[in-house]
Write a protein that holds these residues in place. Structure first.
Motif, short mmCIF file in Angstrom:
data_model
loop_
_atom_site.label_atom_id
_atom_site.label_comp_id
_atom_site.label_asym_id
_atom_site.label_seq_id
_atom_site.Cartn_x
_atom_site.Cartn_y
_atom_site.Cartn_z
N ASP A 120 -35.19 23.87 -26.71
CA ASP A 120 -36.51 23.32 -27.06
C ASP A 120 -36.42 22.30 -28.18
OD1 ASP A 120 -37.89 24.81 -25.17
OD2 ASP A 120 -38.17 26.51 -26.54
N THR A 121 -35.36 22.36 -28.98
CA THR A 121 -35.25 21.41 -30.09
C THR A 121 -34.97 19.99 -29.60
OG1 THR A 121 -32.86 21.73 -30.45
CG2 THR A 121 -34.37 23.24 -31.59
N PRO A 145 -31.92 31.25 -28.62
CA PRO A 145 -32.98 31.25 -27.59
C PRO A 145 -33.79 29.95 -27.52
CG PRO A 145 -32.93 33.35 -28.73
CD PRO A 145 -31.97 32.46 -29.46
N ASP A 146 -34.05 29.33 -28.66
CA ASP A 146 -34.91 28.14 -28.65
C ASP A 146 -34.13 26.85 -28.85
OD1 ASP A 146 -34.17 28.61 -31.24
OD2 ASP A 146 -36.18 28.34 -32.11
#
Length: 512
Positions: free
Chosen positions: A329-330, A325-326
């Motif tokens: 964002d990284t 899910p993230d």
């Protein structure tokens, strides 16, 4: 904005805007991972000229990971030197092996990357300018102008690699704060024979009012750059003339310039700016669209290419439906600090270059410091992008972290079960890699749910690596490492790393 005839019915996975080194490298990464990107370039054809002239150690190694570097070695010049503010360092004294900076004209790199991207299935559409965008929860609609008409193009994600004046960044509402210092810069290529007179000009010359550099780009020409601090061109928008370049050389050096006929001339600037965020929903920025700074040692082009390699596999994972899910964002979390660091270190170098009447004593003292091996090592790594380390999700941090976590492996030969290889060659597929030096098969069972995302490579122990097993992300970063043996805690760490970087296992009940 509403989608036109090329809307949802003909949606693209990823649209990349800008066919410079960053955009083309991103296209290669996406296509290698199974996405089929489209690159939109405003210019109608490849000009054959561009300001970049060098790629640093990290990018040479990244290109080697994808099998892209070997064809470029004949077109580039290995340069076993580095510098900080034109104070020269000794990369040959690093404790572990790394590639050296290569002098490689940006135009040559762009042509090769475009050819590779096309061979992998990417499309490059020239004469296409982005003039609008709108995004929603499912994708981005891009308004494109081409041949006097406008149309809408629908995509899952949009990436702006379209330079310092990025239309994508502006249309997405991403701020670009920073400073523009007074500066009178000219760069260009001259056709000239490499006579003794011309060879005498070659090098980076620090002058009282600025900098003057000359470097060969082939047997019949040289690249010249002049930079005058605290000055401005009479008309910044006027085309550069060869007489203007020659007068700049005379002002800086007091000597006659290199003789030759101009092939290409342009202006360059002393601006330092960085996007406040690298992602806005489904829109991303990379390369000069995300950060600009004074160009020194190939850092500008190299930082952008590394942005592309960081982002490419993550976007492909999202398109493929298996990204955590993230994961997207990284990209900002990892690359924004690197861009910020590049802006800081280049500003520090400019501070050591002007005004020479004040900084000359500081340069003398700094030159003395460079004789200390630790100082040389620190600055060589910084100039080559070798000091970047990411925080790896699900892994120990601080003193408890393995020394390799978040870093890229040096180029080390491997003796694998399938024959001779290397730490670079095992990443050619663009997938993750579990490097297993234990000689046992137990680790394989833990990867059943990640087949097609992570390859397993068994190899004989390699003391220079300092681990018995490693999990590498597709960009070559170490996501998990076990020291002397794989204990229960390390096994749990492997499961955490697999989920963080390669998503949930493909089938229920897979070992984790």
């Amino acid at each position: 904005m509403t989608a036109g005839t090329e809307g949802a019915a003909n949606a693209e996975t990823v649209v990349v805007v800008g066919a410079g080194p960053t955009g083309l490298m991103l296209a290669c990464e996406l296509a290698l991972a199974g996405a089929r990107p489209v690159v939109l370039e405003r210019l109608p054809e490849h000009s054959g000229q561009a300001p970049g002239m060098a790629i640093n150690s990290t990018v040479v190694e990244l290109l080697d990971q994808r099998g892209l570097m070997d064809p470029l070695r004949d077109e580039s010049l290995e340069w076993p030197q580095a510098h900080f503010a034109h104070l020269f360092l000794e990369p040959t004294e690093l404790s572990e092996p790394h590639e050296y900076t290569h002098v490689l004209p940006q135009a040559h790199l762009e042509r090769w990357l475009e050819e590779r991207a096309g061979a992998l299935g990417a499309r490059v559409l020239r004469g296409h300018e982005v003039v609008g965008l709108a995004q929603d929860a499912d994708g981005v609609t891009v308004r494109v102008r081409s041949g006097g008409t406008e149309r809408d193009l629908r995509c899952a994600y949009l990436v702006g690699c379209d330079g310092a004046r990025s239309a994508v960044r502006q249309l997405a509402g991403i701020e670009f704060p920073g400073t523009d210092e007074p500066f009178y810069g000219i760069v260009g290529d001259l056709a000239t024979e490499l006579t003794d007179e011309v060879i005498g000009h070659i090098g980076a010359h620090q002058c009282p009012a600025g900098v003057y550099t000359v470097s060969p780009f082939g047997p019949g020409g040289v690249r010249i750059a002049t930079g005058e601090f605290d000055a401005a061109p009479p008309d910044p928008d006027a085309p550069v003339t060869v007489d203007e370049l020659r007068e700049s050389v005379r002002r800086l050096t007091g000597a006659d310039p290199v003789p030759g006929a101009p092939i290409w001339l342009a202006r360059w600037h002393n601006a330092t700016r960085q996007a406040d965020r690298y992602r806005e929903g489904r829109v991303f920025v990379a390369g000069d669209a995300a950060h600009v700074h004074f160009p020194l040692g190939g850092q500008a082009m190299s930082t952008g290419i590394e942005d592309a390699v960081n982002l490419g596999w993550k976007l492909a994972a999202a398109v493929g439906g298996w990204a955590a899910p993230d994961l997207l964002d990284t990209y900002h979390a990892e690359r924004h600090p690197v861009g910020e660091r590049a802006c800081l270190t280049t500003r520090a170098q400019v501070a050591l270059m002007h005004p020479m009447s004040r900084v000359a004593p500081l340069r003398d003292v700094f030159s003395e410091l460079l004789r200390f091996p630790d100082v040389n090592d620190y600055l060589v790594r910084m100039a080559g992008g070798l000091d970047v380390r990411y925080r790896m999700a699900g892994q120990p941090s601080g003193d408890d972290a393995h020394a390799l976590l978040g870093r890229r492996l040096p180029a080390v030969p491997l003796n694998t079960a399938d024959g001779p290889s290397s730490t670079a060659q095992v990443l050619r597929t663009g997938r993750g890699v579990l490097l297993d030096f234990t000689g046992r098969n137990g680790l394989d069972e833990r990867l059943d749910g990640w087949a097609g995302r992570v390859d397993v490579v068994r190899a004989e122990p390699e003391p220079r690596i300092g681990a018995c097993a490693l999990l590498l992300r597709p960009d070559g970063r170490v996501a998990w490492a076990a020291g002397d043996r794989v204990e229960r805690a390390e096994q749990a760490g492997l499961g955490n790393a697999l989920r963080a970087w390669f998503g949930a296992p493909a089938r229920a009940g897979a070992p984790a």
